[in-house]
Structure formats: C-alpha cells, structure tokens
Design a protein around this motif. Sequence first.
Motif, PDB file in Angstrom:
ATOM      1  N   ALA A   1       0.695  -1.145   0.039  1.00 44.74           N
ATOM      2  CA  ALA A   1      -0.094   0.028  -0.072  1.00 44.74           C
ATOM      3  C   ALA A   1       0.889   1.295  -0.100  1.00 44.74           C
TER       4      ALA A   1
ATOM      5  N   ASN B   1      -0.598   1.990  -6.320  1.00 47.47           N
ATOM      6  CA  ASN B   1       0.060   0.931  -5.679  1.00 47.47           C
ATOM      7  C   ASN B   1      -0.455  -0.187  -5.633  1.00 47.47           C
ATOM      8  N   LEU B   2      -1.908  -0.357  -5.766  1.00 44.88           N
ATOM      9  CA  LEU B   2      -2.436  -1.836  -6.071  1.00 44.88           C
ATOM     10  C   LEU B   2      -1.989  -2.466  -7.359  1.00 44.88           C
TER      11      LEU B   2
ATOM     12  N   ASP C   1      -0.841   4.648   1.374  1.00 37.69           N
ATOM     13  CA  ASP C   1      -2.121   4.972   0.855  1.00 37.69           C
ATOM     14  C   ASP C   1      -2.777   3.665   0.229  1.00 37.69           C
ATOM     15  N   PRO C   2      -3.578   2.873   1.094  1.00 36.98           N
ATOM     16  CA  PRO C   2      -4.371   1.786   0.648  1.00 36.98           C
ATOM     17  C   PRO C   2      -5.339   2.130  -0.585  1.00 36.98           C
ATOM     18  N   SER C   3      -5.566   3.423  -0.885  1.00 37.97           N
ATOM     19  CA  SER C   3      -6.727   3.581  -1.508  1.00 37.97           C
ATOM     20  C   SER C   3      -6.223   4.044  -2.930  1.00 37.97           C
ATOM     21  N   SER C   4      -4.730   4.051  -3.136  1.00 40.14           N
ATOM     22  CA  SER C   4      -3.988   4.124  -4.143  1.00 40.14           C
ATOM     23  C   SER C   4      -4.174   3.073  -5.352  1.00 40.14           C
ATOM     24  N   GLY C   5      -4.983   3.208  -6.413  1.00 37.88           N
ATOM     25  CA  GLY C   5      -5.110   2.325  -7.504  1.00 37.88           C
ATOM     26  C   GLY C   5      -3.404   1.915  -8.199  1.00 37.88           C
TER      27      GLY C   5
END
Length: 652
Positions: free
Chosen positions: A178, A192-193, A186-190
């Motif tokens: 993340a 990073n995903l 930043d878990p909401s970062s596309g």
Amino acid sequence: MSATTENTAPSPSPKPASKRASKHPVDEVLPAPKLAIYGFQHVLAFYAGAVIVPILLASAIGLNTQQLIHLINADLFTCGIASIIQSVGFWKVGVRLPLLQGVTFTAVSPMIAIGLAAGGGTDGLLVIYGAVIVAGLFTFFIAPYFSKLIRFFPPVVTGSVISIIGLALLPVAAADAAGGAGPDLDPSSGKNLAYALGTLFLIVAIQRVFKGFMATVAVLVGLVVGTLVAWVLGDAHFDSVGDSSWLGVTTPFFFGWPKFSIAAIISMIVVMLITAVETTGDVFATGEIVEKRVGREDIARALRADGLATTIGGVLNSFPYTCFAENVGLVRLTRVKSRYVVAAAGAIMIVIGLIPKAGAIVAGIPHPVLGGAALAMFATVAVVGFQTLSRVDFHDHRNVVIVATSVGLAMYVTAQPDVAKAVPDWAQIILGSGITLGSITAIVLNFLFHHVGRSRGPAVAGAPGAGLVRLAEVNDMSREQFVETFGSLFQGSQWVVERAYDSRPFTDTIDLRRAFQEALFSATEEEQKQLIDTYPTLGADSVAQGEEGEDSLKDQSALGLTRLDNAQHDELAELTSQYRDRFGFPLVLCVRDRDSFDEMLRTGWDRLNNSPTQEHAAALVEIAKIAGYRFDDLVADANPILSARSRFLEGS
C-alpha cells in the motif's frame, strides 16, 4: 534365487558404489552464475527488512543522516557475515541450512528504550552496543542448554510458531504493497494496488508457465520487472545513487567504546531468549522445507551462530541477529535448497555494505513492488506451518486449544499493536510483537497441557480423544484385540504380534516393546524371509499412492521418498533393483532413522557389498527399527517427545 547363485553373484566394488550417492540438495554447490542470481534474489527479498531497524532506531534516539548511513552500511555488512556463519558453519557454529540472518525486530523497542534512557544520540548507542555484545555472548554459551528444551517443541508448538511467523508478517507485506509504512501509506491508491498485484501476478504466472531455472528466479524477475515498469512510469527513483559514495567501510567501535548497564543487559538478554524461540521455529520450518531432520544439536548450532553474529554486530556497530523468516518463505517458493545460495547472498551483502552506491540501487525498489513479492513469500511461511500442523492429533482437544489460543493472541497483537501500551514497559517486549506473544503462548500452553499433571495410568496405544488404551487393558486383551491394536507395527504378516501376545503380562511399555523384538528375532529363517518380502520397495509409486498402507506412506515420506524428483527416483530405483537382483528380497531401510536422502543412498550401496546372510540379519534389524518408530506413534510413553507426561504416568 538359490544360495549358490547368490554367493557367486559378482559384488560391485565399494568405490563406484560410494560415488553413486548424491549430495543432499542442501549441501549442493551450484555453478557460480546460479549462485550469484539466486543469492541476489535473496538480497532483494531481504533488503527492506534489513534496513528498517537502523532507520527506526536512528530516528527514535536522534542520530543524524550521516550516522544513519553508517548504521545501514554496518548492518548490511554484518548481515552478510552472519548469513555466511549460519549457512556455511564451522566447528559447532551455524546450522548449515539455507537460513539468512537479519536484525531481529523484537529488539527495536527495547533498544529505543535503552538508548533514550542513556540520553539518546551516540551516548545511547554505546549503551545499546554494550548490552548487545553481552547478550550475544550469553546466547552463544546458553545455546546447548536451550537446545535441550527441544522436547518442548513438538509439532503442535513448531507448527503454531511457524504459522504465526508467516501470518504476523503478512501485514508488513500489506503495508509495503500500500506504499510503505509511514506518510507514504495509501491503501486507496490504484497505482500502488496495480504495482503490488502486478508483481504478485507475474511471480505466479512465471511459476505456472515455466519450469526449472526460470521458475526458481520468479521472485527476482517479478521485482526487476516491477521496478523497471515503475521507473519508466516515473514511480521509481534512483537519485540517491549519485549522492552516495563508492566506498563506506565500517570499523569496530566506530561510535566509541561500548558502555555497560546492568538493566540494559538484562533487557537485551530477554530479547535474545525470545529471539531463540523464533530462531527455533525458523530452523524447524527450513528443515521441513528442505526435508532434513532437525535435532537438538542443530538448534544449538543455530543459536550459537545467532549469539556470535550478535556479538560481532555489537563490535561492528550493528544489532542482534536472528534467522529471517522472509527468506525461509523464499526457499519454499523457489525450491532452491542449497545453503551456498544464502552464503552467496551473504557475500553480496558484504559488498553492498562496503559500496553505498550498490545499496542505493537496491533501495530504489518501490514499496508496492516489494510488497507484492512479500505477500507470496510470507504466506508461504504460513503454509509450511500448516503442513507441520497436519501431523498434529486434533482429536485431542488440548491441541486445538494450544493452536487456537496462540494464533488468536498473535493475531490480536498484530492487528492492534497499540494494545502494548496498556501494559507496563517491561511487558511491552512481549505484547509488542505478535510473533513473540504467540510463540510464548504455544510453548507455555503445551507445557501446561502435556507436561504437567497426572493421569489415570500409562496410555500404551490409541489416539487421545479417540480412546486411549492403558497397560492394564492391554494385559486383559484377547489375542484378536491385541493383534488389531498392534498389527500395524509390522508389514503384512501378523505372526510377530501374535507371538508377542504370549509374553503377557507386560510390566511396562519397555517390556511390551521387547516382546515384539523377541518374537521377530526368534522366528525361523523362512518366516523371517517371508516377512522381509512383504516390505515395499523404497520410493515405489505404490507407496506414494497409499496402496501399501498408511504406515508405509508415513515411513517413506519422512525423507521425501514419496515426492522425489526424476534424478533421485531413477537413482533409488537403480539401487533397489540391483539389491533385489543380488539378494532376492527388497532393500529394507528404516527411512526415519536416516538424516538425509544421500545418507540413505550411501547405506544402501554399501550394503550391496555384504554377504546374503549378513543382509538377512541387517534387514531384520531395519524391520525392528521401523516397528520401533511405529510403536512410538502408537505408544504414549515410548519416547519423551510423544509423551512428556511419562514421568508422571507410571506413578499413577
């Protein structure tokens, strides 16, 4: 085949036979290019975990940037030395398994507390190093005594600890995936995903599509390709390479002579005792992966290496060392078992520790890419724990309680790390780590449930929870009941068990064991030969498929004979074929009595040089050993690991 034919059959010379025995994969020295590539893969998987401890410590106790750079260089340099000591070994130091050494996370909080109590900065660092040196020496000298506690580490404990290590590390991998712990998370970062899942998918795809060498470097390829993609897209930066120097040599006592504080030393000794539990779990996990038996002396050697590396760390401006579970998972994932790969990784880390520019290049791997690879590696460690737990008798509710409680507490602390703040400072060393809390819980509960208390008399057969059979009940059995209970000790024929029945009453389990041995060795030669003929061929497909019975499957799977590669299968088939041609009966070997596949092969080839009479006797001895292990599986107080309660039971 007649006796005349057997006696005139030509015997293979001892010299060629000895050359046939192959090395165990752990001891295999791979070609230099493969050593370099596999070793570099270990370094990439290890690097982030290696540098995080000096970063956290330097920030907490107020060290400047130049001091931090020196700590990182010293850490990598010493990691390399420690890994070579552990994997290559010398004298009674080093377990000689593919175990890579790194700074233990368990020491982070205590070291920060020690450093701040001493005023922070380099003053605090010197007190830390004094404690590290003494704790390392303590671990080195206590190793043989700690290893004697191996009987308190049955599969229910080691399986729990290994599973906990893998599960507790997964949040670390998830944080990297993340964006990395701290402000970059930043878990909401596309993006990073995409990097994390892309790297993970590439590793899985390579292992699915390719075989051989390509499959073994899947993690390395995933990390390199993921980093290149991130660099092309502007998300991987190597600016620090130009700012780094070409040479950075760490010298002993760079920050000054260490200072010694009793409180700091005691705190660090506690850290090393907890670390010893983690190291024991990692050694057992690696032994499972490489299919090499781990004994008391192996644990002692591993802990001596930990102690020596920790002492060296204190001298060379580094910290306490332990086996890194991250790289245990890599060994399982790649199936490259050679310990010299880890030694090569150690050499590479020494070079990186001396060349800061090289370290800066490795440090440029984006966190999400590293996290994607770590998800696979850490989960693999947990799978090894699950495999170990598969040998646990969960019909016994005590084992359910041990595993459930230890894993539950470990996950509690892992998911909610701030719970450590609810206890005094001295207890935070335990509640501050899910691995530490879970491991200690498993050990303590196993001791309380299986080593303390009294029972209704010695249990001699059956499974806890499924109906234990007591010695008095054995003496009261009918012949049919006795044969049904103990018939699996010997392959095929049951006349050995039937004759042992005539020796009742049995005074204890030792007397019971002797009755089987007497029945075996007092039989006629023809009866003995017929019994020998019932034992299956070593490495036979019928064993792996369960056609020869559960006991044969368990016997031969001890050294992985049920999952040999093509080369090993062909070599073993050639040995067993030559043996049967020469003696007229199958080669019988107690697989569980051997330490490695190559040792078993050497024994088999050597036995080809014996006379038929000698081999007949040797086969009976091996049958007795096999029955002994099967007896241990059945009989509660046949050995101290299967029933640590034996000291209490006999007096009931």
